[in-house]
Design a protein around this motif. Sequence first.
Motif, PDB file in Angstrom:
ATOM      1  N   LEU A 253       0.825  -1.204   0.000  1.00 47.36           N
ATOM      2  CA  LEU A 253       0.000   0.000   0.000  1.00 47.36           C
ATOM      3  C   LEU A 253       0.865   1.262   0.000  1.00 47.36           C
ATOM      4  CD1 LEU A 253      -3.024   0.699   0.109  1.00 47.36           C
ATOM      5  CD2 LEU A 253      -2.813   0.805   2.592  1.00 47.36           C
ATOM      6  N   THR A 254       1.915   1.254   0.809  1.00 49.74           N
ATOM      7  CA  THR A 254       2.798   2.426   0.889  1.00 49.74           C
ATOM      8  C   THR A 254       3.528   2.669  -0.430  1.00 49.74           C
ATOM      9  OG1 THR A 254       3.131   1.999   3.249  1.00 49.74           O
ATOM     10  CG2 THR A 254       4.708   3.447   2.160  1.00 49.74           C
ATOM     11  N   ILE A 255       4.096   1.601  -0.994  1.00 53.42           N
ATOM     12  CA  ILE A 255       4.824   1.744  -2.267  1.00 53.42           C
ATOM     13  C   ILE A 255       3.882   2.213  -3.363  1.00 53.42           C
ATOM     14  CG2 ILE A 255       6.141   0.503  -4.014  1.00 53.42           C
ATOM     15  CD1 ILE A 255       7.098  -1.370  -1.786  1.00 53.42           C
ATOM     16  N   MET A 256       2.687   1.630  -3.393  1.00 51.66           N
ATOM     17  CA  MET A 256       1.698   1.998  -4.405  1.00 51.66           C
ATOM     18  C   MET A 256       1.336   3.479  -4.293  1.00 51.66           C
ATOM     19  SD  MET A 256      -2.210   0.615  -4.719  1.00 51.66           S
ATOM     20  CE  MET A 256      -2.729   1.669  -3.370  1.00 51.66           C
ATOM     21  N   GLY A 257       1.068   3.952  -3.068  1.00 50.95           N
ATOM     22  CA  GLY A 257       0.706   5.352  -2.884  1.00 50.95           C
ATOM     23  C   GLY A 257       1.815   6.297  -3.294  1.00 50.95           C
ATOM     24  N   ALA A 258       3.068   5.943  -2.949  1.00 42.06           N
ATOM     25  CA  ALA A 258       4.196   6.815  -3.295  1.00 42.06           C
ATOM     26  C   ALA A 258       4.375   6.919  -4.802  1.00 42.06           C
ATOM     27  CB  ALA A 258       5.471   6.279  -2.640  1.00 42.06           C
ATOM     28  N   ILE A 259       4.348   5.772  -5.486  1.00 41.14           N
ATOM     29  CA  ILE A 259       4.523   5.793  -6.941  1.00 41.14           C
ATOM     30  C   ILE A 259       3.387   6.550  -7.609  1.00 41.14           C
ATOM     31  CG2 ILE A 259       4.645   4.355  -9.011  1.00 41.14           C
ATOM     32  CD1 ILE A 259       5.956   2.192  -7.337  1.00 41.14           C
ATOM     33  N   SER A 260       2.160   6.312  -7.144  1.00 43.02           N
ATOM     34  CA  SER A 260       1.002   6.979  -7.739  1.00 43.02           C
ATOM     35  C   SER A 260       1.108   8.491  -7.617  1.00 43.02           C
ATOM     36  CB  SER A 260      -0.275   6.473  -7.061  1.00 43.02           C
ATOM     37  OG  SER A 260      -1.415   7.107  -7.592  1.00 43.02           O
ATOM     38  N   CYS A 261       1.549   8.988  -6.444  1.00 49.78           N
ATOM     39  CA  CYS A 261       1.679  10.443  -6.256  1.00 49.78           C
ATOM     40  C   CYS A 261       2.759  11.030  -7.164  1.00 49.78           C
ATOM     41  CB  CYS A 261       1.996  10.741  -4.797  1.00 49.78           C
ATOM     42  SG  CYS A 261       0.622  10.408  -3.654  1.00 49.78           S
ATOM     43  N   VAL A 262       3.887  10.341  -7.282  1.00 51.06           N
ATOM     44  CA  VAL A 262       4.973  10.830  -8.139  1.00 51.06           C
ATOM     45  C   VAL A 262       4.517  10.891  -9.596  1.00 51.06           C
ATOM     46  CG1 VAL A 262       7.273  10.305  -9.037  1.00 51.06           C
ATOM     47  CG2 VAL A 262       6.809  10.060  -6.589  1.00 51.06           C
ATOM     48  N   LEU A 263       3.850   9.840 -10.057  1.00 47.03           N
ATOM     49  CA  LEU A 263       3.395   9.821 -11.456  1.00 47.03           C
ATOM     50  C   LEU A 263       2.363  10.905 -11.721  1.00 47.03           C
ATOM     51  CD1 LEU A 263       3.097   5.986 -12.241  1.00 47.03           C
ATOM     52  CD2 LEU A 263       5.034   7.521 -12.574  1.00 47.03           C
ATOM     53  N   LEU A 264       1.454  11.113 -10.768  1.00 44.02           N
ATOM     54  CA  LEU A 264       0.430  12.139 -10.957  1.00 44.02           C
ATOM     55  C   LEU A 264       1.059  13.521 -11.073  1.00 44.02           C
ATOM     56  CD1 LEU A 264      -2.587  12.986 -10.988  1.00 44.02           C
ATOM     57  CD2 LEU A 264      -2.414  13.203  -8.499  1.00 44.02           C
ATOM     58  N   MET A 265       1.931  13.877 -10.123  1.00 43.93           N
ATOM     59  CA  MET A 265       2.529  15.208 -10.139  1.00 43.93           C
ATOM     60  C   MET A 265       3.474  15.375 -11.325  1.00 43.93           C
ATOM     61  SD  MET A 265       1.032  16.821  -7.858  1.00 43.93           S
ATOM     62  CE  MET A 265       1.976  18.328  -8.109  1.00 43.93           C
ATOM     63  N   GLY A 266       4.206  14.302 -11.691  1.00 46.25           N
ATOM     64  CA  GLY A 266       5.085  14.387 -12.855  1.00 46.25           C
ATOM     65  C   GLY A 266       4.307  14.634 -14.128  1.00 46.25           C
TER      66      GLY A 266
END
Length: 659
Positions: A253-266
Amino acid sequence: MGRPLHNERFAETALPKRTALPVFSADSLSSVAYAPDEIVLTLALAGISAVALSPWVGLAVVLVTAVVVAAYRQNLRAYPSGGGDFEIASKNLGRKAGVVVGSALMVDFTLVVAVSMSAAAQYLAAAFTSLIDHRTEVALVGVLLAGLLNLRGQQFMGRAAVVPTYLFVIVMFVLIGVGVVESVTGGLTPAPSSSWDVLPTADQQTAWSTLAMVMLILRAFSSGAVSVTGVESVAGSVQYFKKPKGRNAGTVLTIMGAISCVLLMGTIYLAQRTGAVVVLDPAAQLRIDGRAPTEDFYQNPLLGQLARSVFGLDTPMFYVVILATVLVLVFAASTAFSGFPALGSRLARDSFLPRQLKARGDRFAFTNGIIALLVAAALLVVLFRANVNGLVQLYVVGVFTSFTLTQAGMVRHWRRQRRYVHEPAARRRLIGTTVLAHVAFVLSATVLVIVLVTKFAQGAWITVVAMCLLGGLMLAIRRHYDFVDRDLKLERNSSARALPSRVHAMIIVPSVRKPAMRALAYARASRPSTLEAIVVDVSPAITTRILDEWRRLEIPVPVTVLDAPYRNSVQPVIDHLHRVRRRSPRDLVVVYLPEYVVGTWWERILHNQSTRALAGRLRFEPGVMIASVPWRVDSGDPAQTSSAGSGLQDPSSERTETR
């Protein structure tokens, strides 16, 4: 959909973190394929200048994601059994709250499949323009493909999802990384849409100075909040993880949330730097070289535009981005095909849904739940013609309803836990956990209100109605199962244990042939108190022929002829049974039905139709048993057919089927 797996191999279906991450994070990660589009096109309603606010909207979505992920990590620690939001709401807020959460998540999972497959069709059309007019058909093929893949079981999906999901993450990091470098060095090519004029819609002409602009920003935020989805999939799929299940699920869950936030903002950053825009209504909002777009104009999604700006049109990397996006969207749907059946199984165990949803198939998949989701998602795709923007308006309502009630349940759970914890360090940790649950509850409730206010008229009302209808159906199913359980409960002095006074046997005789004689033989072998043959007089000529044959063969069983003036062969039998039951209410009546058993499906259409209609009516008659006596006609084998016709069947192959 594959070789059946033995029960002893069930443990093999558990997934390690490296495999569970692509399986259960595809839903959240793939939202970058449409969440930024929704933010940009919503802000574009107020004109191109409003699109500059998209990074701030993205930051708000990232904040919500971070809080929800942190709260759900605590949820997994408290409830590691895999019941997810439904279990938390039911145990802490009661049955009705659990039903609301269950109905909300089932609607949400259905929308995940429909949105993901519609977005996949949109991206394929961006790369292959010949598919523009066939996006609905492409999306339907995707729904079917995802459903069939999931019928092969979770272990297969774990292996199948690894490469596409990791490929998408790598490709997106490369796209964002190269785009940032080009932006810093001044080599980033503007998007083709950056030169287009974006006009505000008529109702947004004065948006900057009125409340309408605030509502528009909130609507953009609610549209972008689709990127938070996927958290509930992990929380409800803990049973698929290897031990320690709760800890592994929290890590994923933590890894998924971190990657999702980075991809969204990028993605939002590159969209702003390239000037890429998408609009809701190109004909009204776009002007290309001062003119409205032509009828054959197709608006490429945001990732397609960014890939073109960073890598160039028709370059290999452009098609790699499109392919990776399509694949991850397919496996995002597969995440829902894992979560929906698992939730349906849990609801069925608690008698809120038909108990058939509890059954696992040959590959340990909840087959009935997968098929139900496949049909529901396909209907949504057809109804909305694979329109991503239209489907997204229905999205988020369900998942944030679930988030809100779940966190309300966790607030009550942690408060209850504080009564039993007296160690100072443990109490301090518990206070921090309780504060986090409160924050997550307030934030989720706020987002839910924003979604309902800003998107209700755009289609969110459909989700609300669907949740209400599904919740009402679930409560009705529970009441039915409770009634049946009470009715079937066996007490010490129950009348169900009493033997009948007498047994009346009746044989339905449509003709004097071997099947009827076999039924007669079985009825006589059971030694009933009385035995009679029933002939329904639909045709006087046939009735006369039956009676003549009966007398000629000297069959020692009395025949009762029932008049059928309206040529109905079922109702006269029912009326006769009623007369028998009125005379002897405590007696049991057994009706023997001779039936043909034939070898092929089309032959079944030609036989036993009147018998099936009668059996269907008899099932509802109290004090009546039905005994089906099959006569096997091996029509597929001429030799067998010959022996059957000569009466040389093996008696050991016969059996009486009692229903």
